[in-house]
Design a protein around this motif. Structure first.
Motif, PDB file in Angstrom:
ATOM      1  N   MET A  80      12.782  40.350  10.492  1.00  0.00           N
ATOM      2  CA  MET A  80      14.106  40.644  11.025  1.00  0.00           C
ATOM      3  C   MET A  80      14.880  39.344  11.262  1.00  0.00           C
ATOM      4  O   MET A  80      14.314  38.347  11.699  1.00  0.00           O
ATOM      5  CB  MET A  80      13.992  41.423  12.336  1.00  0.00           C
ATOM      6  CG  MET A  80      13.389  42.821  12.186  1.00  0.00           C
ATOM      7  SD  MET A  80      14.409  43.917  11.159  1.00  0.00           S
ATOM      8  CE  MET A  80      15.884  44.071  12.162  1.00  0.00           C
ATOM      9  N   ASP A  81      16.157  39.378  10.967  1.00  0.00           N
ATOM     10  CA  ASP A  81      17.023  38.205  11.095  1.00  0.00           C
ATOM     11  C   ASP A  81      18.098  38.511  12.132  1.00  0.00           C
ATOM     12  O   ASP A  81      18.929  39.406  11.935  1.00  0.00           O
ATOM     13  CB  ASP A  81      17.659  37.894   9.743  1.00  0.00           C
ATOM     14  CG  ASP A  81      18.536  36.652   9.780  1.00  0.00           C
ATOM     15  OD1 ASP A  81      18.687  36.050  10.862  1.00  0.00           O
ATOM     16  OD2 ASP A  81      19.085  36.288   8.722  1.00  0.00           O
ATOM     17  N   ARG A  82      18.100  37.761  13.236  1.00  0.00           N
ATOM     18  CA  ARG A  82      19.070  38.022  14.302  1.00  0.00           C
ATOM     19  C   ARG A  82      20.517  37.825  13.844  1.00  0.00           C
ATOM     20  O   ARG A  82      21.436  38.406  14.436  1.00  0.00           O
ATOM     21  CB  ARG A  82      18.781  37.132  15.516  1.00  0.00           C
ATOM     22  CG  ARG A  82      17.558  37.570  16.312  1.00  0.00           C
ATOM     23  CD  ARG A  82      17.362  36.715  17.558  1.00  0.00           C
ATOM     24  NE  ARG A  82      16.194  37.156  18.321  1.00  0.00           N
ATOM     25  CZ  ARG A  82      16.220  38.068  19.281  1.00  0.00           C
ATOM     26  NH1 ARG A  82      17.378  38.649  19.598  1.00  0.00           N
ATOM     27  NH2 ARG A  82      15.129  38.405  19.930  1.00  0.00           N
ATOM     28  N   SER A  83      20.749  37.030  12.827  1.00  0.00           N
ATOM     29  CA  SER A  83      22.122  36.835  12.355  1.00  0.00           C
ATOM     30  C   SER A  83      22.701  38.120  11.779  1.00  0.00           C
ATOM     31  O   SER A  83      23.921  38.272  11.679  1.00  0.00           O
ATOM     32  CB  SER A  83      22.177  35.718  11.301  1.00  0.00           C
ATOM     33  OG  SER A  83      21.541  36.124  10.106  1.00  0.00           O
ATOM     34  N   GLY A  84      21.842  39.062  11.391  1.00  0.00           N
ATOM     35  CA  GLY A  84      22.308  40.341  10.869  1.00  0.00           C
ATOM     36  C   GLY A  84      22.473  41.411  11.932  1.00  0.00           C
ATOM     37  O   GLY A  84      22.782  42.563  11.611  1.00  0.00           O
ATOM     38  N   TRP A  85      22.289  41.042  13.198  1.00  0.00           N
ATOM     39  CA  TRP A  85      22.384  42.018  14.288  1.00  0.00           C
ATOM     40  C   TRP A  85      23.806  42.002  14.837  1.00  0.00           C
ATOM     41  O   TRP A  85      24.306  40.979  15.312  1.00  0.00           O
ATOM     42  CB  TRP A  85      21.383  41.644  15.382  1.00  0.00           C
ATOM     43  CG  TRP A  85      21.172  42.699  16.436  1.00  0.00           C
ATOM     44  CD1 TRP A  85      21.611  43.984  16.432  1.00  0.00           C
ATOM     45  CD2 TRP A  85      20.445  42.523  17.657  1.00  0.00           C
ATOM     46  NE1 TRP A  85      21.204  44.638  17.572  1.00  0.00           N
ATOM     47  CE2 TRP A  85      20.489  43.766  18.345  1.00  0.00           C
ATOM     48  CE3 TRP A  85      19.765  41.460  18.236  1.00  0.00           C
ATOM     49  CZ2 TRP A  85      19.882  43.957  19.580  1.00  0.00           C
ATOM     50  CZ3 TRP A  85      19.153  41.647  19.461  1.00  0.00           C
ATOM     51  CH2 TRP A  85      19.200  42.883  20.118  1.00  0.00           C
ATOM     52  N   ARG A  86      24.470  43.163  14.767  1.00  0.00           N
ATOM     53  CA  ARG A  86      25.824  43.311  15.297  1.00  0.00           C
ATOM     54  C   ARG A  86      25.791  44.097  16.603  1.00  0.00           C
ATOM     55  O   ARG A  86      25.138  45.130  16.684  1.00  0.00           O
ATOM     56  CB  ARG A  86      26.719  44.057  14.312  1.00  0.00           C
ATOM     57  CG  ARG A  86      27.240  43.216  13.155  1.00  0.00           C
ATOM     58  CD  ARG A  86      26.344  43.268  11.977  1.00  0.00           C
ATOM     59  NE  ARG A  86      26.955  42.588  10.822  1.00  0.00           N
ATOM     60  CZ  ARG A  86      26.292  42.327   9.709  1.00  0.00           C
ATOM     61  NH1 ARG A  86      25.034  42.680   9.569  1.00  0.00           N
ATOM     62  NH2 ARG A  86      26.896  41.709   8.718  1.00  0.00           N
TER      63      ARG A  86
END
Length: 404
Positions: free
Chosen positions: A228-234
């Protein structure tokens, strides 16, 4: 070293009260996305709904195709496509076409469908929506990665299905799964290694579930060999920003009550708690909404960062609490005064200003010396006839002495 910038966007369901002309309301939604593009917003996500009167956009793909022609850089996502309502091949093919048309600016947001009334009209059991989302999502992920899929479920069939155009984006269009309080979205995101879209991040339940849902997504991702990549979490939350708190409250007299009515009486999303007293006070005290200044908006984002452990994009939950001009002003104030705090936009400017200030005497001394040398050269060649007395005085020269 500079880290990644926090991105900003808007989740445009949209929410238009029945007093509005729907044609003009849709036009303003398009104008808003164009305005956001001009202000430097990163993303706009467009909803899909078919009933209940407020959320007017039936096809986010049609909206995105129109908006893409009017904008330059903003990325455009379906927020969200209700997977049980679509055959997976048809939806994947439309998104793939948009991927080519926008040159990679499209994103696919996925969910089970938020309005039970939509599912009822299509004869879809509400209890089956999440299972159908999981089934469709698994196949859509493969299709958008260019794979061939054969699968038969109790509601659709794929037989050697593939996209006839190779996807523009590699390895795939970005796909995000809607997440609220339940672990459904987080589980699906982890299983397929997708992004996550926390729609009710500032509601009591959504806020409390942020860290646990991310942990669920990471655990499920690890089980399936994903990361999982936190930069993709909105994270999505409602705000209205003005120059002062008093102005923000006055602005919201335009349409806040109609928005609250929709969530309390019609929509199935538990975003507004029941209670007595002033609605604005309730929303602010609960942490659900920001109705205030850019400083208040920044404080809310810091609160979300602390609760979540970090995320990649904050998005307005778009609404019509204020009239059109004041709504645009809210978006502008966010871009002007909140973006820089989370994107390091003024770090170098501050360093440069402080350096110039701290060395001011040295720089001014050199400047005076350079000017003095030129004045002395002129006096030597032409005398003091055309030199103003105050300049000579600043240099410690009397006109008579210079003449001699």
């Amino acid at each position: 070293m500079l880290g990644p910038k926090l991105r900003f966007g808007s989740f445009i369901a949209p929410f238009h009260p029945l007093s509005e002309n729907p044609t003009l309301a849709l036009q303003r939604d398009l104008d808003l996305v164009t305005f956001m593009d001009q202000l430097g917003y990163d993303e706009a996500w467009i909803g899909e709904h078919h009933s209940a009167g407020y959320e007017l956009i039936a096809s986010p793909e049609l909206f995105i195709a129109t908006a893409a022609e009017r904008t330059r850089t903003i990325r455009l996502g379906t927020g969200v496509s209700s997977l049980p309502y679509h055959h997976p091949l048809m939806l994947a093919d439309r998104i793939n076409q948009l991927d080519h048309i926008t040159r990679g600016r499209v994103m696919l947001g996925c969910g089970p469908g938020s309005l039970p009334s939509d599912a009822f009209m299509m004869g879809i059991p509400v209890a089956a929506q999440r299972d159908r989302m999981d089934e469709a999502l698994a196949d859509i992920v493969k299709l958008l990665r260019g794979e061939t899929v054969t699968n038969k479920t109790d509601w659709y069939e794929l037989s050697e299905a593939r996209l006839q155009m190779t996807p523009w984006s590699r390895p795939s269009v970005e796909i995000a799964v809607a997440s609220q309080v339940s672990p459904t979205g987080a589980t699906a995101a982890g299983r397929h290694g997708l992004s996550m879209l926390s729609i009710g991040a500032t509601s009591a339940g959504g806020f409390n579930a942020l860290s646990s849902n991310w942990a669920i997504a990471e655990e499920k991702a690890k089980e399936h060999g994903n990361v999982m990549d936190r930069s993709g979490w909105r994270l999505v939350g409602p705000m209205h920003i003005a120059e002062t708190r008093e102005q923000a409250r006055a602005d919201c007299a335009h349409g806040l009550e109609q928005w609250v009515y929709y969530f309390r009486e019609v929509a199935a999303l538990p975003l507004v708690a029941d209670g007595e007293g002033d609605m604005i006070d309730q929303l602010i005290a609960s942490g659900m909404a920001v109705i205030g200044t850019p400083d208040d908006a920044a404080a809310q984002i810091e609160r979300l960062k602390a609760q979540s452990g970090g995320f990649g994009c904050f998005m307005f939950m778009d609404h019509n609490w204020a009239d059109w001009d004041r709504k645009k002003r809210s978006y502008e104030l966010m871009a002007r005064f909140v973006f820089p705090r989370f994107q390091n936009l003024n770090d170098n400017r501050e360093v440069s200003l402080n350096w110039a200030r701290d060395n001011r005497e040295t720089f001014i001394g050199h400047a005076r010396m350079a000017v003095g040398m030129r004045v002395a050269q002129h006096i030597q060649e032409k005398g003091t006839e055309n030199i103003r007395p105050e300049i000579l005085e600043a240099m410690g020269i009397k006109k008579q002495d210079a003449a001699e």
